[in-house]
Scaffold this active site. Structure first.
Site, PDB file in Angstrom:
ATOM      1  CB  THR B 139      -0.508  -0.023   1.233  1.00 41.59           C
ATOM      2  OG1 THR B 139      -1.695  -1.246   1.255  1.00 41.59           O
ATOM      3  CG2 THR B 139      -2.163   1.392   1.394  1.00 41.59           C
ATOM      4  CD  GLU B 421      -5.601  -9.097   3.849  1.00 45.18           C
ATOM      5  OE1 GLU B 421      -5.906  -9.173   2.952  1.00 45.18           O
ATOM      6  OE2 GLU B 421      -4.499  -8.611   4.528  1.00 45.18           O
TER       7      GLU B 421
END
Lengths: 751, 751
Positions: B139, B421
């Site tokens: 990320t 997730e």
């Protein structure tokens, strides 16, 4: 300025400044609020490090420092208008509660309201000058909602003309009062008064708890902080246990009830003033709901205008996430609710002040309705805002979890409103009691006045009808028609609750049992009533708006608010025969249309709330949209970054590493085991892999020897097994490859 | 043992131990889990002060210490079964995340899954022995959901056979990876690979970020902690900015794709294994939802059994709050959901392991369905649990806000599952994509298999009917009939969404626009599908239960779960013609009946979750019910109580007091001002009250002089004004009595 957010502002269909003035209650109010905000924000005495970087003790310390400064400066500047004091204080503490809140907001007013003249003389000026710092100690560990159940006792001893205060049980320990833990040296203690062998119920006693000189707890007083909470880090909510603490007779607040020197109890005249106060506080909380929600919407909508993610059209740039319909569907109804609650808050405040004039004259006729309304609306708006803040936070993706977004802080600061000043479910049931009473009066032919007068309307209109056999009542494009629909829904649910209650009364042990057995229905009725009031007041506000552009955008918001509520509660509207099934599909489509209509005005609509960056304190919600730069700057200041290497590295990880390497090197003599899942699959293959030269060699040989076997599929299964293992356990995938057990000796490996 | 809670256990209609075994998957599993829990909880190396009393740095420190111990002990004891490791780790960290999670759960598995043999040799053992501590850096600040949008670059330089890594923009800074801030010295960095002038998309690079000896950041590496978050205090989520960081060619993970020394790019074969991993993780989160909700229910229900409040019957003792219908209505449907999600979690885990065998054989046929289901159920269950934890917390009244309840911690630890997730709305839309595809296949005459096969069923059954003109479909007392109703609701909503999507396609710029413009309907369809699956699986689980008493109580829970869902979504069921209006009222009544039926088993049902007190760490949720004693003990240990007098008293409050007293004494020479509200009411009376001997005298004379006027009603208004002032402002009611402005000189008062 981030170009995305500039563009949003260029596309506004209205002038946000006009809307800001409406929210503030006039241009002059806006001007003065801004003036005060500048005064505080520019004041070097109120600067502080980001509170998220401080320990709780440091946050408490900073809050006491700022409160002390604030008191001096308010007096110095002569700021005394309540709204101005509110602006000043909000700005100093950025909307957070602080340790002197109860001294200023409860202790001093209680002295003023409930003291005899002699008590005023004795206590007021010392309290005004903070020689006496007090709090209001009502709630006990075991007693919150039901204050008649409080256990603390104050027993009058005529021989010394003293009251003896006691906490007779553990559940009677005073618990939660703000400022009690460390700050206060006095408390107004609510206790059951005993004199001449009889209990006379709750009375208030000014109780010294700490020495005025040393600030140490007085004999018989056990006092302290109740420990960390969900938010409220600045406040020393406290506990207080009293063990035969003696206070002079004169310390009972005696404006109304009295205990004479010989112990004779003199009853108070009836007192409805505190009732008014409670109504007032709950009304104010409606405004707090609006503020918390409008802050959250400001942050989430501005961030959604500068955040780009995923693809809407292949090959094109990633769109602003505000362009996703699901994002609009999360945020715009909340934005509409923030406006709705703001106007409801204005209404409640105005109504309170109108009625309080009557109350001063001893006229209480309108108070019961306002009491019922304030209870229900407090619950209704705080529940919506509470859930809404979290929707806003989660709509910001991962960054909403960072304290730099400010959303976690808005939530933890706001969420107690669902519980304090009247637990929400209890509040809904209070409103329900009023509704049921009004319903019965209407049934009995009485003409109701005020907001419940709809219960007088012909019941035939709200009987359930077969959906297909009757004309449609609601015009889904007309706000007035929707207000009617909400009204009939409320009437229907009040009627159902009243009827269920009636039915329960037939076979219940008591009225209270019947009430309890109907309480789900009663809460639902209250909720529908409040929803109706909110929609109605939002619609009513529109008629006051002169600016056509502002009127237009607020009308769209109001329609969105109303239709969204219908869609969320479609069962009720269908059940009441107010809607047809085909209309539901039309509403879904209309809602999508309204989201698109509002899209270009979303940023201007949150700009109109006019929160300065210093007040929002959110990297995501910045006016200039420069989110990432400020997140990075903020993170660099985080305390864990004050040193490059955290001490735990030296204390634990380096020693662990040495230990593991030594173990590994020595383990060539021990047996190799594998987890059952793995070994089951490998059918004993592993047992052929004995120890080898070094641990590293051992591992690789294990893998290598497996690789050279014909069972290639087994090899392939390793990654999956690894993932399974490590994910279930979040730990050490590798343990399925290699596991020495148990260690025996630590010797050097033989070469 | 609190007698209230003992009595609850005596009244159980079933043996909780049998239910515990069912939840664990067998009596032996229960035994072994308890054995491991005892091992950890009795271990002095894992003792720690209450984490709520520690600073973030101390919490990080304690977590690193415990993780280091844990790694040693797991190897020492030879614990290697995944479920056992899970139990051990949960117990060590009490369900919280920890700094080595990503090293153990992502870095090591990634090495195993994606390394060439040479890379395994080079990196694995050092990582296994924590010489290399790694994290997984995917990320970026500006990129989460859409990983193709990641901006970090790795450009191959054939002249040195190195990759040059860069963070070209601020939004490309790696952000959030756990353990990145302070703990790790390596990271697997996901970056866009450039070689021979061409971008080949995302690849993984093993990147040293800190010196293996000194642990200082390496040249070109800017690394640190991202700052405090909502929870996750133990984890050093970090940022990473790379400025021309060079790593050897061998550091690109090359099991699949490769870059040859001259820079030639070799494509990977297709790789579905990571797809499987993602499915697995999301399936596991369903189990996490069950755990978070069951912990919260345990705390809230036990507390509700020992907490007494208000009156049900006049004159009788205050009832347990669990006897209030509204409290049952909050908690029992959540208790039912906790059981439902537990069984769904078991199903997902079992299905995954069944399918993963096929996947190992290269058979992927069932994966798409499981992928779709895991995405939707992850979102469905985490949303319900997330909101449910807060309902549980608020059902505990004020004490739910205390950290000693553990409910705030459960919330902040759990809430990120809604985002990580796979962001929940994105997840719902993934499921919707599968549903729409399946719907189209069914329409095209294909026979669907698996859980979506209901889309093949005759559509006529789910056409909207006039409610009054058709026979009722649902038997509200029959779970199988309710499962059918959920199925038809899902089918109906999938059909509506698919049709809306089709309609949008007619007038949209692109497929993606049409998809976006239908996304509210698509999410709703997914939600209904997941709801159906949960009800169906709960019902299916009942058939496995042999013990009749347990079967009975679980059947009641399942019926409650199903009917509550119908009531909450009654619009859908009415709209689909699955329910009649009169049935809705019957459902309301039936729900109340089910709450009463469950009431005696509520505490035994949470006991069956079998959380040790040490795991719950909640004063409110204690097994023995001795809530208040333990709250008091806990509070006394709070850091603010380490000293009796907080330093802020000496630093700020004492000086303030002296200053205020001096000001007051001197102010007899200044003018008296009052707030406008007050002055307006008093009509200039105040101006007659000039300064008097002392400040105290001044105040009292003000009051006194008002009192001696004929306007007694004015005097009466003071308290109300006080309240208004102090409550709006939460500050200094007294300012309306007395306000010197501005101060001029500080002189001693003349006597």
């Amino acid at each position: 300025m981030n170009p995305d957010i500039s563009r949003e502002r260029e596309n506004a269909s209205f002038n946000p400044e006009i809307l800001t003035n409406i929210l503030d209650g006039g241009a002059e109010k806006t001007r003065r609020r801004r003036e005060i905000e500048s005064l505080v924000i520019g004041d070097p005495d109120f600067q502080h490090e980001d509170l998220n970087f401080l320990s709780r003790s440091e946050r408490y310390d900073a809050a006491v420092r700022k409160s002390a400064q604030m008191i001096l400066k308010l007096r110095e500047y002569g700021i005394s208008d309540p709204e101005e004091i509110y602006s000043y204080k909000s700005c100093v503490h950025r909307g957070r509660p602080e340790p002197l809140d109860l001294h200023l907001g409860m202790f001093l007013p209680t002295l003023l309201n409930q003291s005899s003249p002699a008590q005023l003389e004795a206590f007021f000026m010392p309290a005004w000058n903070l020689e006496i710092i007090g709090t209001y100690a009502q709630t006990e560990m075991g007693h919150g909602t039901h204050i008649r159940g409080l256990e603390t006792t104050a027993t009058y001893d005529p021989s010394t003309q003293e009251f003896v205060l006691n906490s007779p049980t553990i559940s009677s320990i005073k618990w939660w009062p703000g400022g009690l833990g460390k700050t206060s040296n006095h408390a107004v203690v609510l206790a059951q008064l005993y004199t001449q062998g009889k209990c006379h119920g709750l009375h208030a006693f000014i109780t010294p708890i700490r020495c005025m000189k040393t600030h140490m707890p007085l004999p018989g007083v056990v006092v302290g902080d109740i420990g960390p909470k969900f938010g409220f880090d600045e406040v020393d909510n406290g506990y207080l246990k009293l063990e035969n603490v003696r206070i002079p007779r004169e310390n009972m607040l005696m404006k109304y009830a009295k205990v004479e020197p010989d112990g004779t109890y003199v009853k108070p005249p009836s007192d409805k003033l505190t009732y008014g106060t409670m109504v007032f506080i709950r009304s104010m909380i409606v405004g707090e709901s609006a503020r918390a929600l409008s802050k959250s919407c400001t942050i989430a909508i501005r961030y959604s205008a500068v955040r780009h993610q995923s693809e809407l059209r292949p090959g094109e740039a990633e769109p602003q996430i505000l362009d996703y319909q699901t994002q609009q569907y999360k945020l715009f109804p909340l934005l509409a609710a923030a406006y709705a609650f703001h106007f409801v808050g204005q209404y409640m405040s105005k109504t309170y002040h109108r009625i309080s004039g009557d109350i001063n004259q001893g006229v209480f006729s309108e108070l019961p309705e306002l009491h019922a309304l304030s209870a229900g609306l407090k619950a209704f708006t705080t529940w919506v805002a509470n859930a809404g803040i979290e929707v806003c936070r989660m709509s910001c993706g991962g960054h909403g979890y960072s304290r730099c977004s400010s959303l976690p802080d808005i939530y933890v600061t706001f969420t107690p409103t669902c519980t304090y000043e009247g637990e929400n479910t209890v509040m809904m049931l209070q409103t329900a009691r009023y509704l049921v009473k009004s319903y019965k009066q209407a049934r009995a032919g009485q003409q109701l006045t005020g907001i419940v007068s709809y219960l007088n309307e012909p019941q035939s209109r709200i009987q359930p009808h077969s959906v297909s056999s009757r004309p449609t009542v609601v015009n889904i494009n007309d706000l007035a028609s929707l207000v009617e629909a909400y009204k009939f829904r409320a009437a229907k649910l009040v009627e159902m609750a009243a009827k269920n209650l009636q039915a329960e009364l037939q076979h219940s042990r008591s009225n209270e049992d019947a009430w309890n057995n109907s309480s789900i229905d009663l809460v639902r009725a209250s909720d529908a009533h409040c929803h109706y009031v909110v929609v109605k007041l939002f619609a009513a506000k529109l008629s006051e708006i002169e600016d056509t552009a502002v009127h237009s955008v607020l009308s769209t918001l109001a329609l969105l608010y109303a239709l969204h509520g219908v869609a969320q509660n479609s069962g009720d509207f269908l059940q009441a025969g107010l809607l047809s099934v085909p209309q539901l599909a039309q509403i879904s489509q209309r809602l999508k249309g309204l989201l698109s209509e509002l899209r270009p005005n979303a940023v201007p609509l949150v700009d109109a709330f006019d929160y300065r960056d210093e007040m929002l304190n959110s990297a995501l919600g910045r006016y200039d949209g420069n989110v990432y730069e400020h997140m990075f700057e903020w993170a660099k200041r985080s305390p864990l970054n004050h040193t490059e290497v955290h001490e735990s590295h030296h204390k634990y990880l380096k020693p662990l590493r040495s230990k593991l390497i030594m173990d590994t090197v020595c383990d060539h003599q021990s047996q190799v085991t594998v987890p059952y899942e793995f070994s089951r699959r490998l059918n004993g293959l592993i047992s052929k892999c004995h120890c080898h030269q070094t641990a590293r060699g051992l591992l690789l040989l294990d893998l290598a020897c497996l690789k050279n076997r014909p069972q290639v599929s087994v090899i392939k299964s390793i990654p999956i097994n690894m993932n399974r293992l490590t994910t279930v356990a979040s730990i050490t995938a590798a343990s399925s490859i290699y596991k020495p057990t148990p260690r025996k000796t630590l010797t050097k490996p033989s070469q």
